[in-house]
Design a protein around this motif. Structure first.
Motif, PDB file in Angstrom:
ATOM      1  N   PHE A 250       2.543  -1.721  -1.287  1.00  0.00           N
ATOM      2  CA  PHE A 250       2.857  -2.048  -2.685  1.00  0.00           C
ATOM      3  C   PHE A 250       2.951  -0.785  -3.532  1.00  0.00           C
ATOM      4  O   PHE A 250       3.921  -0.588  -4.281  1.00  0.00           O
ATOM      5  N   THR A 251       1.944   0.100  -3.429  1.00  0.00           N
ATOM      6  CA  THR A 251       1.972   1.305  -4.254  1.00  0.00           C
ATOM      7  C   THR A 251       2.974   2.332  -3.737  1.00  0.00           C
ATOM      8  O   THR A 251       3.559   3.076  -4.527  1.00  0.00           O
ATOM      9  N   ILE A 252       3.192   2.367  -2.433  1.00  0.00           N
ATOM     10  CA  ILE A 252       4.249   3.239  -1.913  1.00  0.00           C
ATOM     11  C   ILE A 252       5.593   2.847  -2.518  1.00  0.00           C
ATOM     12  O   ILE A 252       6.380   3.706  -2.943  1.00  0.00           O
ATOM     13  N   ALA A 253       5.851   1.542  -2.592  1.00  0.00           N
ATOM     14  CA  ALA A 253       7.117   1.046  -3.139  1.00  0.00           C
ATOM     15  C   ALA A 253       7.236   1.322  -4.635  1.00  0.00           C
ATOM     16  O   ALA A 253       8.355   1.329  -5.180  1.00  0.00           O
ATOM     17  N   GLN A 254       6.117   1.559  -5.316  1.00  0.00           N
ATOM     18  CA  GLN A 254       6.155   1.842  -6.757  1.00  0.00           C
ATOM     19  C   GLN A 254       6.590   3.272  -7.064  1.00  0.00           C
ATOM     20  O   GLN A 254       7.059   3.556  -8.170  1.00  0.00           O
ATOM     21  N   THR A 255       6.442   4.171  -6.116  1.00  0.00           N
ATOM     22  CA  THR A 255       6.610   5.599  -6.418  1.00  0.00           C
ATOM     23  C   THR A 255       7.989   5.982  -6.973  1.00  0.00           C
ATOM     24  O   THR A 255       8.056   6.820  -7.874  1.00  0.00           O
ATOM     25  N   PRO A 256       9.101   5.385  -6.498  1.00  0.00           N
ATOM     26  CA  PRO A 256      10.392   5.780  -7.085  1.00  0.00           C
ATOM     27  C   PRO A 256      10.503   5.427  -8.568  1.00  0.00           C
ATOM     28  O   PRO A 256      11.227   6.095  -9.313  1.00  0.00           O
ATOM     29  N   SER A 257       9.793   4.395  -8.999  1.00  0.00           N
ATOM     30  CA  SER A 257       9.847   3.984 -10.403  1.00  0.00           C
ATOM     31  C   SER A 257       8.989   4.872 -11.287  1.00  0.00           C
ATOM     32  O   SER A 257       9.172   4.896 -12.506  1.00  0.00           O
ATOM     33  N   SER A 271      -0.341   4.104   5.761  1.00  0.00           N
ATOM     34  CA  SER A 271      -0.176   2.657   5.730  1.00  0.00           C
ATOM     35  C   SER A 271      -0.243   2.074   7.135  1.00  0.00           C
ATOM     36  O   SER A 271       0.285   2.654   8.089  1.00  0.00           O
ATOM     37  N   ALA A 272      -0.908   0.935   7.251  1.00  0.00           N
ATOM     38  CA  ALA A 272      -0.955   0.236   8.536  1.00  0.00           C
ATOM     39  C   ALA A 272       0.383  -0.431   8.838  1.00  0.00           C
ATOM     40  O   ALA A 272       0.666  -0.785   9.981  1.00  0.00           O
ATOM     41  N   GLN A 273       1.212  -0.580   7.806  1.00  0.00           N
ATOM     42  CA  GLN A 273       2.531  -1.201   7.955  1.00  0.00           C
ATOM     43  C   GLN A 273       3.558  -0.102   8.207  1.00  0.00           C
ATOM     44  O   GLN A 273       3.728   0.809   7.399  1.00  0.00           O
ATOM     45  N   GLU A 274       4.253  -0.180   9.338  1.00  0.00           N
ATOM     46  CA  GLU A 274       5.142   0.912   9.722  1.00  0.00           C
ATOM     47  C   GLU A 274       6.451   0.942   8.930  1.00  0.00           C
ATOM     48  O   GLU A 274       6.998   2.010   8.671  1.00  0.00           O
ATOM     49  N   GLU A 275       6.963  -0.222   8.542  1.00  0.00           N
ATOM     50  CA  GLU A 275       8.223  -0.268   7.797  1.00  0.00           C
ATOM     51  C   GLU A 275       7.975  -0.881   6.421  1.00  0.00           C
ATOM     52  O   GLU A 275       7.365  -1.938   6.304  1.00  0.00           O
ATOM     53  N   ILE A 276       8.483  -0.192   5.384  1.00  0.00           N
ATOM     54  CA  ILE A 276       8.236  -0.598   4.004  1.00  0.00           C
ATOM     55  C   ILE A 276       9.553  -0.578   3.243  1.00  0.00           C
ATOM     56  O   ILE A 276      10.341   0.372   3.357  1.00  0.00           O
TER      57      ILE A 276
END
Length: 349
Positions: A250-257, A271-276
């Motif tokens: 969630f916070t990784i996806a926020q960084t471009p904004s 992140s434990a999730q490999e693809e975001i």
């Protein structure tokens, strides 16, 4: 044969204490009587999930965690030249080959043959004594405690992050995640001269600690729209540098904004999730730079010097302490997400 106490995980969410031999240092090694070992997020992933990223614990045998450590030299091998019995040291937990292209170009943290404590299958250091190469043991000045010494390892991650992102005097910095790594990144960014430092998290205890350590603003994502708040605090400009330290999709996806035009995003959390899902259109529109962090390199002497000089103050990071016999309690409280726990350390002696 002299014996020592050591803590091992035996299956997930389980820890046992048993006796193992005290090792003899090799010619180029010192025997260190450990005094403090931190509980790292990677240790918790192994303990609770049996894996961290692509590294998996072999649960058919007992496994020792722990890699953030410091103690006192009690014996030295015959070829040891720069350390002596009685010296207090912080141990850098990765021993590299020294021969590959990455080692030879100074980027030894990328060495493919590194032997890193508590990274399967390498055993860690929740034990009373460890034999370790002299050249990866760094002497602590008199005014730096071994408790602070065990925190040099996570501090080095934050120090490397600030270097990677090239934080400059007066920069506006946003740090997403106020756990230990977020806090040492805050301290490092501040030492690099950052001006406005905005920190976000979901726990008030962590945010209060961030304010105590020098954050200009602390935002709780449970109570506010973090993106809107950052926009308002930066006058719509965004941040020169954004550090993602939570490892959350969630916070990784926020960084471009959040990043300003021409700014830098530095991915620190794992992140434990490999693809975001990620908004690369914003990255390209802003001509933003994305950097990442894998451990650290060439940091320990500088980090120790910064703590010794007072430029970076580590003494407030560790909020909870457990002895070796109660290590399971410490791990379980970290796993449960005890709200007032920011960083836990194990006192070995």
């Amino acid at each position: 044969m002299a014996m020592q106490k050591a803590a091992f995980m035996r299956g997930v969410d389980n820890m046992i204490i048993k006796e193992i031999p005290i090792p003899e240092p090799e010619a180029d090694q010192v025997l260190v009587q450990l005094e403090y070992v931190g509980i790292c997020g990677s240790d918790v992933h192994y303990y609770h999930s049996g894996r961290c990223g692509s590294y998996v614990v072999d649960q058919s045998q007992d496994y020792m965690l722990g890699h953030e450590c410091a103690g006192t030299v009690v014996k030295a091998g015959k070829d040891v030249k720069h350390l002596a019995v009685g010296d207090r040291v912080a141990l850098e937990p990765g021993v590299t080959c020294g021969k590959c292209e990455f080692c030879k170009t100074g980027r030894y943290n990328l060495c493919p043959d590194v032997v890193f404590l508590a990274t399967p299958p390498v055993q860690g250091c929740y034990e009373e004594y460890i034999a370790y190469p002299e050249n990866m043991c760094f002497k602590l000045p008199d005014n730096v405690s071994t408790k602070e010494g065990c925190l040099i390892e996570p501090l080095s991650v934050g120090f490397h992050a600030a270097n990677q992102a090239d934080v400059k005097v007066g920069d506006t910095v946003v740090i997403l995640g106020a756990g230990c790594i977020g806090l040492v990144t805050l301290l490092s960014a501040k030492a690099h001269g950052a001006g406005c430092i905005i920190v976000s998290d979901l726990e008030d205890a962590r945010l209060n600690k961030a304010k105590e350590l020098g954050a200009t603003h602390a935002l709780n994502g449970k109570n506010c729209d973090v993106l809107a708040e950052i926009k308002a605090l930066t006058g719509g400009r965004g941040a020169d540098v954004v550090f993602e330290c939570a490892g959350s999709p969630f916070t990784i996806a926020q960084t471009p904004s959040i990043v300003a035009r021409g700014g830098t995003i530095c991915l620190v959390g794992l992140s434990a999730q490999e693809e975001i899902n990620y908004n690369f259109a914003q990255i390209m529109d802003k001509e933003a730079t994305i950097k990442s962090v894998f451990r650290y390199r060439n940091i320990y002497p500088k980090a120790i010097a910064a703590v010794a000089s007072g430029s970076i103050q580590l003494d407030g990071i560790a909020t909870h302490e457990y002895d070796l016999d109660h290590i399971k309690e410490g791990f379980d409280e970290v796993v449960r997400g005890r709200s007032d726990l920011v960083k836990a350390v194990i006192k070995i002696r």
